[in-house]
Each structure stands twice: as C-alpha cells, then as structure tokens.
Enzyme design. Structure first.
Site, PDB file in Angstrom:
ATOM      1  N   ASP A  44      42.696  44.279  15.370  1.00  0.00           N
ATOM      2  CA  ASP A  44      42.081  45.542  15.790  1.00  0.00           C
ATOM      3  C   ASP A  44      43.151  46.567  16.096  1.00  0.00           C
ATOM      4  OD1 ASP A  44      39.370  44.777  15.749  1.00  0.00           O
ATOM      5  OD2 ASP A  44      39.617  43.720  17.644  1.00  0.00           O
ATOM      6  N   ASP A 184      31.452  40.804  15.573  1.00  0.00           N
ATOM      7  CA  ASP A 184      32.692  40.914  16.347  1.00  0.00           C
ATOM      8  C   ASP A 184      32.406  41.344  17.784  1.00  0.00           C
ATOM      9  OD1 ASP A 184      35.211  41.465  17.331  1.00  0.00           O
ATOM     10  OD2 ASP A 184      35.617  43.127  15.981  1.00  0.00           O
TER      11      ASP A 184
HETATM   12  C1  DX5 Z   1      36.697  44.472  20.721  1.00  0.00           C
HETATM   13  C2  DX5 Z   1      37.375  43.782  19.620  1.00  0.00           C
HETATM   14  C3  DX5 Z   1      37.107  42.353  19.359  1.00  0.00           C
HETATM   15  C4  DX5 Z   1      37.631  41.468  20.380  1.00  0.00           C
HETATM   16  C5  DX5 Z   1      36.904  40.176  20.262  1.00  0.00           C
HETATM   17  O1  DX5 Z   1      37.068  45.821  20.649  1.00  0.00           O
HETATM   18  O2  DX5 Z   1      36.956  44.417  18.446  1.00  0.00           O
HETATM   19  O3  DX5 Z   1      37.666  41.942  18.129  1.00  0.00           O
HETATM   20  O4  DX5 Z   1      39.013  41.279  20.216  1.00  0.00           O
HETATM   21  O5  DX5 Z   1      37.262  39.469  21.349  1.00  0.00           O
HETATM   22  P1  DX5 Z   1      36.196  38.644  22.161  1.00  0.00           P
HETATM   23  O6  DX5 Z   1      35.772  37.543  21.255  1.00  0.00           O
HETATM   24  O7  DX5 Z   1      36.984  38.166  23.338  1.00  0.00           O
HETATM   25  O8  DX5 Z   1      35.077  39.556  22.505  1.00  0.00           O
END
Ligand code: DX5
Length: 225
Positions: A44, A184
């Site tokens: 990200d 996600d």
């Molecule tokens: C949030 C991100 C996600 C996050 C996912 O902005 O896009 O990719 O890193 O992490 P978890 O699984 O901890 O929600």
C-alpha cells in the site's frame, strides 16, 4: 472428472500486506514470505492526501522488490495515481491498482497499466457502490473492495463488505468478465470463509499474518479455504 480435479486444486490467492511487517527487520519478513505459500506481496502506497496516512515510497519498494521472490501487488492509495504509473510498472509487478475515487480518467489509466502486460486493478472505498464499476468492469483484471477505510492496518472488518462481494460477483458474471475480486482490510480466518464462498479470489491480510507468532501457518490457513 477433469473439472473436479481442477476445482479441488483451486485455492485462494493470498497477498500478505507488508504495511503490517516489521520495518526494522524487513528482510526477515520478506524471507519468511519467500518460503511461505503466499502468492503476492501486497504493497500500500499512501500519500497523506488521498488517505490520512503516509506509508513508504520508491526506496523501500526497490528494496522489497530486490529481495522478494513473490510478485508485487501494488495498491496506489494516492491522489492522481496516473502521475506515477510508470514508476510502479518497473518492478516485478503482478497487479497495479488505483482508486476509483482518486482517478479522473480511469479508463486511460487502466489501459496504460494493461499495455505493459501488468494486471490492472481498481480499488473502491467502503462507501462506494460497486455499480460505479459497471462501465469499466470488462476492462479490469481485478477489483479491490476495501473492507476498512484505507489508511491503517489492524482495523475491524466492515461487515457490509460481504454484500459488496456478492453484488460485484453478480456483475462480473452477468458481464462475462474475468475480473478477480480482492478484499482488503480486517481479513482473518473468521471472515475469510464467507468471503471466498461468495466469490472472493484474493485475500489481503496484514495483522492476521504479521502480528501473529505463526505467520506461515496463518498464510496456510487462508490458502486452505
Ligand atoms: C489499509 C490497508 C490494508 C491493511 C490490511 O489501508 O489497505 O492493506 O494493510 O491490514 P489488516 O489486515 O491488518 O487490516
């Protein structure tokens, strides 16, 4: 019988989100992923403008790319992503995703990504109706449904996301599109089963993998769904 064997051999694509990794020991986490069943590394990129957080930029991704044996799944959580497409195509990039809400000329950006042989993805925020994708769905290789408000790892899964998976799956089937569905945010072993059952192809998980003492086992548990 052939179809049955194909079906039994199918498993979800798992893309651990590097945002939750230990940035003081990033090479350790990347080696762990290299020897795991993870399919892609989810990255990200945040600009502090489109989302209320800044993550990392090119020097860090150069490093991840140089060590990773897995292809990169890059999500540009940035305003006007078309400005930086070329920068992110030069890696071992499997998918490059831009946000619907951040792009004025989405169709052009998608074609730009695809013309480089990289899968083109579009991400949508929790408040965005999947119907906004209907005119572009046949051009896309992947839709990323954000199941938390983008910006931070470790947030709680927004339950309505499951309805969005169902709605999007219907749209994809009705338009005869080959587009994959990625979810996600807040994904873990408790919600992944329902997500996959309803049409999710790609599970992104951050905290569920990196904040656990058994990251590889957690990747396996998602793969087995
Ligand atoms: C949030 C991100 C996600 C996050 C996912 O902005 O896009 O990719 O890193 O992490 P978890 O699984 O901890 O929600």
């Amino acid at each position: 019988l052939f179809r049955l064997i194909l079906f039994l051999g199918m498993s979800s694509i798992v893309a651990p989100s590097i945002l939750s990794a230990d940035f003081g020991n990033l090479s350790n986490d990347i080696s762990m992923l290299n020897t795991s069943k993870a399919d892609w590394i989810h990255i990200d990129v945040m600009d502090g403008h489109f989302v209320p957080n800044i993550s990392f930029g090119m020097p860090v991704i150069d490093f991840i790319n140089s060590l990773s044996k897995k292809p990169l799944d890059i999500n540009l959580m940035i305003s006007k992503p078309e400005r930086y497409i070329e920068n992110f195509l030069k890696y071992n990039t499997k998918v490059l995703t831009v946000h619907l809400e951040a792009s004025k000329h989405l169709h052009r950006t998608i074609q730009h990504i695809k013309s480089n042989g990289v899968m083109a993805g579009v991400a949508i925020n929790p408040h965005t109706d999947v119907n906004n994708l209907s005119e572009i769905i046949t051009d896309l290789d992947l839709v990323c449904l954000m199941s938390v408000n983008p910006g931070f790892g470790g947030q709680k899964f927004i339950e309505n996301s499951l309805n969005k998976v169902k709605k999007l799956k219907k749209m994809i089937l009705s338009k005869n599109s080959k587009c994959k569905i990625q979810v996600d945010g807040g994904v873990n072993i408790l919600n992944a089963g329902q997500l996959v059952k309803n049409g999710t192809d790609v599970l992104v998980a951050g905290n569920f993998i990196f904040k656990s003492d058994t990251p590889k086992e957690n990747i396996n548990s998602l793969k087995k769904i």
